[in-house]
Motif scaffolding. Structure first.
Motif, mmCIF file in Angstrom:
data_model
loop_
_atom_site.group_PDB
_atom_site.id
_atom_site.type_symbol
_atom_site.label_atom_id
_atom_site.label_comp_id
_atom_site.label_asym_id
_atom_site.label_seq_id
_atom_site.Cartn_x
_atom_site.Cartn_y
_atom_site.Cartn_z
ATOM 1 N N TYR A 21 0.799 -1.228 0.000
ATOM 2 C CA TYR A 21 0.000 0.000 0.000
ATOM 3 C C TYR A 21 0.833 1.279 0.000
ATOM 4 C CZ TYR A 21 -4.109 -2.838 0.385
ATOM 5 O OH TYR A 21 -5.104 -3.727 0.113
ATOM 6 N N LYS A 22 2.144 1.153 -0.020
ATOM 7 C CA LYS A 22 3.023 2.324 0.010
ATOM 8 C C LYS A 22 2.720 3.288 -1.136
ATOM 9 C CE LYS A 22 6.431 5.107 0.730
ATOM 10 N NZ LYS A 22 5.858 6.411 0.765
ATOM 11 N N ASP A 23 2.579 2.774 -2.334
ATOM 12 C CA ASP A 23 2.343 3.634 -3.498
ATOM 13 C C ASP A 23 0.904 4.128 -3.587
ATOM 14 O OD1 ASP A 23 5.004 3.365 -4.256
ATOM 15 O OD2 ASP A 23 4.594 1.573 -5.453
ATOM 16 N N LYS A 24 0.009 3.473 -2.869
ATOM 17 C CA LYS A 24 -1.403 3.844 -2.937
ATOM 18 C C LYS A 24 -1.784 4.913 -1.916
ATOM 19 C CE LYS A 24 -2.667 -0.667 -4.681
ATOM 20 N NZ LYS A 24 -3.399 -1.897 -4.459
ATOM 21 N N VAL A 25 -0.982 5.062 -0.889
ATOM 22 C CA VAL A 25 -1.258 6.058 0.145
ATOM 23 C C VAL A 25 -0.051 6.969 0.280
ATOM 24 C CG1 VAL A 25 -2.853 4.588 1.425
ATOM 25 C CG2 VAL A 25 -0.443 4.540 1.995
ATOM 26 N N ASN A 26 -0.285 8.174 0.695
ATOM 27 C CA ASN A 26 0.799 9.142 0.827
ATOM 28 C C ASN A 26 1.277 9.171 2.278
ATOM 29 O OD1 ASN A 26 2.612 11.124 0.267
ATOM 30 N ND2 ASN A 26 1.105 12.784 0.286
ATOM 31 N N ILE A 27 1.862 8.042 2.700
ATOM 32 C CA ILE A 27 2.371 7.913 4.057
ATOM 33 C C ILE A 27 3.803 7.409 3.961
ATOM 34 C CG2 ILE A 27 2.085 6.742 6.281
ATOM 35 C CD1 ILE A 27 -0.861 6.400 5.654
ATOM 36 N N GLU A 28 4.689 7.968 4.778
ATOM 37 C CA GLU A 28 6.071 7.495 4.773
ATOM 38 C C GLU A 28 6.123 6.026 5.143
ATOM 39 O OE1 GLU A 28 9.001 9.804 6.816
ATOM 40 O OE2 GLU A 28 7.895 11.660 6.422
ATOM 41 N N MET A 29 7.081 5.324 4.560
ATOM 42 C CA MET A 29 7.173 3.870 4.752
ATOM 43 C C MET A 29 7.313 3.499 6.227
ATOM 44 S SD MET A 29 6.910 1.147 3.136
ATOM 45 C CE MET A 29 7.363 -0.540 2.962
ATOM 46 N N ASP A 30 8.144 4.220 6.977
ATOM 47 C CA ASP A 30 8.318 3.911 8.406
ATOM 48 C C ASP A 30 6.999 4.037 9.159
ATOM 49 O OD1 ASP A 30 10.986 3.426 8.041
ATOM 50 O OD2 ASP A 30 11.643 5.381 8.773
ATOM 51 N N ASP A 31 6.246 5.097 8.862
ATOM 52 C CA ASP A 31 4.957 5.293 9.515
ATOM 53 C C ASP A 31 3.969 4.205 9.121
ATOM 54 O OD1 ASP A 31 5.938 7.564 10.727
ATOM 55 O OD2 ASP A 31 5.130 8.920 9.202
ATOM 56 N N LEU A 32 3.990 3.842 7.845
ATOM 57 C CA LEU A 32 3.086 2.806 7.357
ATOM 58 C C LEU A 32 3.411 1.454 7.998
ATOM 59 C CD1 LEU A 32 0.700 2.415 5.487
ATOM 60 C CD2 LEU A 32 2.305 1.975 3.630
ATOM 61 N N ILE A 33 4.688 1.150 8.133
ATOM 62 C CA ILE A 33 5.095 -0.096 8.794
ATOM 63 C C ILE A 33 4.623 -0.093 10.246
ATOM 64 C CG2 ILE A 33 7.087 -1.379 9.671
ATOM 65 C CD1 ILE A 33 8.529 -0.624 7.031
ATOM 66 N N GLN A 34 4.775 1.038 10.915
ATOM 67 C CA GLN A 34 4.335 1.133 12.308
ATOM 68 C C GLN A 34 2.828 0.906 12.425
ATOM 69 O OE1 GLN A 34 5.064 4.918 14.153
ATOM 70 N NE2 GLN A 34 4.605 4.166 16.188
ATOM 71 N N VAL A 35 2.056 1.520 11.529
ATOM 72 C CA VAL A 35 0.605 1.339 11.546
ATOM 73 C C VAL A 35 0.266 -0.135 11.331
ATOM 74 C CG1 VAL A 35 -1.516 1.841 10.251
ATOM 75 C CG2 VAL A 35 0.050 3.688 10.824
ATOM 76 N N CYS A 36 0.953 -0.764 10.377
ATOM 77 C CA CYS A 36 0.689 -2.183 10.077
ATOM 78 C C CYS A 36 1.060 -3.088 11.250
ATOM 79 C CB CYS A 36 1.437 -2.608 8.816
ATOM 80 S SG CYS A 36 0.790 -1.852 7.308
ATOM 81 N N LEU A 37 2.180 -2.821 11.896
ATOM 82 C CA LEU A 37 2.593 -3.648 13.030
ATOM 83 C C LEU A 37 1.643 -3.494 14.225
ATOM 84 C CD1 LEU A 37 6.475 -3.296 12.868
ATOM 85 C CD2 LEU A 37 5.124 -5.351 12.404
ATOM 86 N N ILE A 38 1.229 -2.271 14.480
ATOM 87 C CA ILE A 38 0.279 -2.035 15.579
ATOM 88 C C ILE A 38 -1.044 -2.729 15.282
ATOM 89 C CG2 ILE A 38 -1.112 -0.263 16.746
ATOM 90 C CD1 ILE A 38 1.383 1.584 16.471
ATOM 91 N N ALA A 39 -1.499 -2.632 14.037
ATOM 92 C CA ALA A 39 -2.743 -3.307 13.651
ATOM 93 C C ALA A 39 -2.585 -4.826 13.735
ATOM 94 C CB ALA A 39 -3.144 -2.886 12.236
ATOM 95 N N LEU A 40 -1.416 -5.333 13.363
ATOM 96 C CA LEU A 40 -1.159 -6.771 13.462
ATOM 97 C C LEU A 40 -1.225 -7.218 14.921
ATOM 98 C CD1 LEU A 40 -0.302 -9.358 11.906
ATOM 99 C CD2 LEU A 40 2.055 -8.758 12.487
ATOM 100 N N TRP A 41 -0.655 -6.439 15.818
ATOM 101 C CA TRP A 41 -0.702 -6.759 17.250
ATOM 102 C C TRP A 41 -2.150 -6.782 17.742
ATOM 103 C CZ3 TRP A 41 2.377 -8.899 20.654
ATOM 104 C CH2 TRP A 41 2.082 -8.791 22.000
ATOM 105 N N LYS A 42 -2.916 -5.781 17.287
ATOM 106 C CA LYS A 42 -4.331 -5.711 17.648
ATOM 107 C C LYS A 42 -5.074 -6.941 17.118
ATOM 108 C CE LYS A 42 -5.955 -1.778 16.413
ATOM 109 N NZ LYS A 42 -6.647 -0.673 15.741
ATOM 110 N N ALA A 43 -4.778 -7.317 15.876
ATOM 111 C CA ALA A 43 -5.428 -8.477 15.267
ATOM 112 C C ALA A 43 -5.050 -9.760 15.999
ATOM 113 C CB ALA A 43 -5.046 -8.571 13.791
ATOM 114 N N ALA A 44 -3.790 -9.889 16.369
ATOM 115 C CA ALA A 44 -3.331 -11.087 17.079
ATOM 116 C C ALA A 44 -4.036 -11.209 18.429
ATOM 117 C CB ALA A 44 -1.812 -11.042 17.273
ATOM 118 N N GLY A 45 -4.306 -10.087 19.052
ATOM 119 C CA GLY A 45 -4.968 -10.110 20.357
ATOM 120 C C GLY A 45 -6.449 -10.427 20.292
ATOM 121 N N SER A 46 -7.085 -10.099 19.176
ATOM 122 C CA SER A 46 -8.535 -10.293 19.098
ATOM 123 C C SER A 46 -8.947 -11.432 18.170
ATOM 124 C CB SER A 46 -9.203 -8.990 18.643
ATOM 125 O OG SER A 46 -8.735 -8.629 17.360
ATOM 126 N N PHE A 47 -7.980 -12.140 17.592
ATOM 127 C CA PHE A 47 -8.292 -13.216 16.650
ATOM 128 C C PHE A 47 -8.893 -14.424 17.363
ATOM 129 C CE2 PHE A 47 -6.907 -17.017 14.183
ATOM 130 C CZ PHE A 47 -7.698 -16.794 13.071
#
Length: 181
Positions: A21-47
């Motif tokens: 999604y890097k090219d589809k959204v105007n977010i820096e890669m580091d920020d995008l990775i952080q958002v994805c990792l936080i969401a992954l943690w959230k998903a792992a906790g509620s799966f």
């Protein structure tokens, strides 16, 4: 499988989603990775594997929702709905005190009598114990999720409280600046 195992095994998936999604959204890669990792943690906790879903399908939805949430926030700021309390660390918030002065050294911050008076005035503008607890947690550098866990409320509730605090402080400081001019 516990939350940490699920998270650790799917970290490459979070990186894949960020890269996808890097090219589809105007977010820096580091920020995008952080958002994805936080969401992954959230998903792992509620799966819940008993519902018959594959974890990656579930995590993808959580990650995409978090990316969309970031994009919505950015769009609302572009439309002028900026709720940011201050725009610069060097902006004066009270007489000769800047935001940078208040966060640079907390020991000096609380020793200054004028600043203590300002803090007590700010606290007096907050109407609930949760608002005061959230503000104190933010000042200590806690993340919203940590504040939520400590207070036993949801992260969304903490976010709503932060926004309410910002609105109250914005009104307070605007009226303060208008009287000072």
């Amino acid at each position: 499988m516990n939350k940490e195992q699920i998270f650790n095994e799917n970290i490459p998936f979070a990186y894949y989603m960020a890269k996808k999604y890097k090219d589809k959204v105007n977010i820096e890669m580091d920020d995008l990775i952080q958002v994805c990792l936080i969401a992954l943690w959230k998903a792992a906790g509620s799966f819940d594997c008993s519902k018959g879903y594959v974890f990656s399908t579930y995590a993808q939805k959580i990650i995409l929702n978090d990316i969309r949430q970031i994009l919505r926030k950015r769009r609302s700021k572009k439309r002028g709905e900026d709720n940011v309390f201050c725009k610069s660390l060097s902006e004066k918030i009270y007489k000769d005190i800047t935001i940078e002065d208040t966060i640079a050294d907390t020991a000096v911050y609380f020793e200054d009598v004028e600043v203590e008076m300002l803090v007590s005035k700010i606290k007096s503008k907050l109407t609930t114990n949760n608002e005061i607890e959230v503000l104190e947690g933010l000042v200590r550098g806690e993340r919203q999720i940590d504040i939520a866990n400590r207070l036993g409320i949801s992260r969304k509730k903490v976010f709503a409280i932060v926004m309410r605090i910002r609105r109250k402080l914005n009104v307070y400081f605007r009226s303060k600046w208008l009287r000072m001019d």
